[in-house]
Design an enzyme around this catalytic site. Structure first.
Site, PDB file in Angstrom:
ATOM      1  N   ASP A 148     -11.356  11.384  11.102  1.00 18.98           N
ATOM      2  CA  ASP A 148     -12.623  10.982  10.466  1.00 18.98           C
ATOM      3  C   ASP A 148     -13.691  12.019  10.786  1.00 18.98           C
ATOM      4  O   ASP A 148     -14.810  11.686  11.176  1.00 18.98           O
ATOM      5  CB  ASP A 148     -13.038   9.599  10.956  1.00 18.98           C
TER       6      ASP A 148
ATOM      7  N   LYS B 133     -21.458   1.396  24.170  1.00 15.91           N
ATOM      8  CA  LYS B 133     -20.778   1.161  22.897  1.00 15.91           C
ATOM      9  C   LYS B 133     -19.928  -0.097  23.017  1.00 15.91           C
ATOM     10  O   LYS B 133     -18.926  -0.121  23.737  1.00 15.91           O
ATOM     11  CB  LYS B 133     -19.905   2.361  22.516  1.00 15.91           C
TER      12      LYS B 133
END
EC number: 2.7.11.1
Length: 529
Positions: A228, A123
């Site tokens: 989130d 990532k």
């Protein structure tokens, strides 16, 4: 989505990475790093550094930027990727980079592998994209800094996410296994599954709903809120187990807006199940019902948890009170419950002792200062608006008190006459008057010469009256004299010439400008010695 071009890494030598690291170190306090500073940090002769930088510029690992005052080199995001991969390869953590499997507003995700050909997830954090540039409002990477480069903020985001992954993994949360982190690159376990938004069928929607709600409550009990928690950040495995991803926006339950973030996560899950699986439950967790069991936000310094709050919480833990983290309203409710129970009288006394502490120990000094400033601004705006409304009301009262009859009695007052409906332009007034006279003569003949006195007076007033308005509309515009236009055009030509003269040309433009300045100084002081 494509592949990351890492083929150039096999052709780069040690000096190339040495110069890249020198540019990275120079960017700690420089927007662009001059050639002399790169050479000094790398410890290589300037000529060798210049040749190496030319090679790096060809492959877009660094970029040369020219300005009016400074020329220098800047590290690109691709060069930052190469530095991170080089370090992880030397640690024998990463051995290969594959296809891109995800892209977002803050990161790019690639499939990778270790030297033993085991699958990994790479990532790369990419803060600074045009789709998400309100970093200072949405994230706390800046903290109290006024400014920072996007590369440095990406590095902070990666370090924060890696810390959250390790902490959640140690406490038994379903998250990918964190392997390593370097600069803006986080290496983690590759999770084989599909995001919850792409799932079309589940065996038991109610059981899955309960597991997700229990996961939200479990995180809150440990002191953090995901922030989130939606179908795009949840991955379902083949056995319908859930894995959470994406943690840069996690906040503490002591955050001023913690209840809002908690309710938003719960609402996202409820809305998704109602839309996707037509499942709606009457039970969902409430923020007031959450009871802290751990202090993970203190260990990780999550958003909204200050150092002073951490000291107060540790002090309360030492005294044996594990409810000091709650808000004031929750404390009052629990005090009432504890007061009803005779066996828990000692606990209620400790709660009262904590409540007697001053407010400046419970809230951060900066937050209190900000609240005071906002209150002052609101008072100023309110005073201005009230002042204007008072003035407006006084003016209207004065206008209403004016006596029109008294004005009429004064000398010089004349009735205001409005133009008739069939009023035409003054140029046509003479023709209209002639036509009116003919018509009036005909009427006099029809009436056998008898005309009333009032009609004659009205006829005289009509002829003597000056028109108060006109039907035609004329546009007005500012006009410039010829001399003014010439002066402005000459000024524009002069400015354009100055722009062309200041245009930077060549890589050594800054050096040339410095040499020219030195020549002027030498010529100015010539003959003094």
């Amino acid at each position: 989505m494509g592949r990351m071009n890492v083929s150039m890494m096999r052709y780069l030598e040690g000096d190339h990475f040495r110069v890249l690291i020198a540019v990275e170190m120079g960017m700690k306090n420089h927007e662009v790093v001059p050639l002399a500073l790169v050479s000094a940090i790398a410890g290589i002769h300037r000529g060798g550094v210049a040749r190496t930088l030319n090679d790096l510029c060809k492959h877009s690992l660094v970029a040369f930027e020219r300005s009016k005052k400074f020329d220098g080199y800047r590290l690109t995001i691709r060069g930052y990727d190469y530095l991170a991969l080089r370090a992880l390869c030397s640690r024998e953590v990463v051995g290969s980079v594959g296809n891109q499997i995800g892209i977002g507003k803050e990161s790019d995700v690639y499939v990778g592998g270790d030297p033993e050909l085991n699958d990994l997830c790479l990532k790369f954090h990419r803060l600074g994209r045009t789709s998400f540039r309100k970093i200072k409002e949405k994230r706390d990477y800046h903290k109290k800094r006024k400014s920072a480069s996007w590369l440095y903020l990406s590095r902070l985001a990666a370090a924060k996410e890696f810390a959250f992954l390790k902490a959640l993994q140690e406490r038994g949360f379903p998250v990918p296994k964190a392997v390593d982190v370097c600069r803006h690159l986080v290496v983690m376990q590759l999770v084989v599954g599909q995001t919850l938004c792409n799932v079309t069928h589940v065996e038991d929607a109610g059981a899955l709903y309960d597991r997700l709600m229990a996961l939200i409550v479990k995180m809150a009990r440990h002191g953090v809120i995901h922030g989130d928690f939606n179908e795009f950040n949840l991955i379902m495995l083949e056995d319908e187990r859930i894995v959470m991803i994406d943690f840069p926006q996690m906040v503490s339950i002591d955050h001023p807006n913690a209840e809002y973030y908690f309710d938003r996560d719960v609402t996202c899950v409820r809305t998704f199940f109602k839309r996707k699986f037509d499942y709606e439950s009457e039970d969902w967790p409430k923020f007031d019902e959450v009871e802290r069991k751990g202090n993970m936000d203190v260990l990780l310094e999550a958003s909204g948890f200050t150092k002073k709050m951490a000291l107060d919480l540790n002090k309360a833990y030492d005294e044996g009170d594990f409810l000091a983290h709650c808000e004031q309203e929750l404390r009052n409710r629990q005090e009432e419950d504890l007061g009803e129970d005779e066996d828990d009288s000692d606990d209620s006394k400790s709660m009262e002792d904590i409540q007697e502490e001053p407010e400046d120990l419970e809230k951060d000094h900066e937050e209190l200062q900000a609240q005071e400033n906002t209150v002052k601004q609101q008072k100023i705006v309110l005073s201005q608006t009230t002042r204007f409304t008072d003035w407006l009301s006084d003016a209207t009262n004065q206008l209403e008190a004016v006596d029109l009859d008294a004005l009429k009695s004064e000398e010089g007052y004349k009735d205001i006459e409005l133009p008739p409906e069939d009023f035409k332009r003054p140029a046509d007034s003479e023709n209209d008057d002639e036509n009116d006279e003919d018509e009036e003569e005909g009427e006099e003949e029809d009436a056998d010469g008898h005309v009333a006195v009032e009609e004659q007076v009205a006829k005289v007033v009509k002829k003597k009256r000056v028109p108060s308005g006109a039907r035609s509309v004329a546009s007005s515009a500012a006009t410039f004299t010829a001399e003014d236009v010439k002066r402005r055009l000459a000024l524009d030509r002069k400015r354009n010439k100055e722009k062309i003269r200041l245009k930077v040309k060549g890589k050594q433009s800054a050096v040339g400008r410095n040499r020219k300045d030195n020549k002027d100084v030498i010529a100015e002081y010539a003959g003094w010695i």
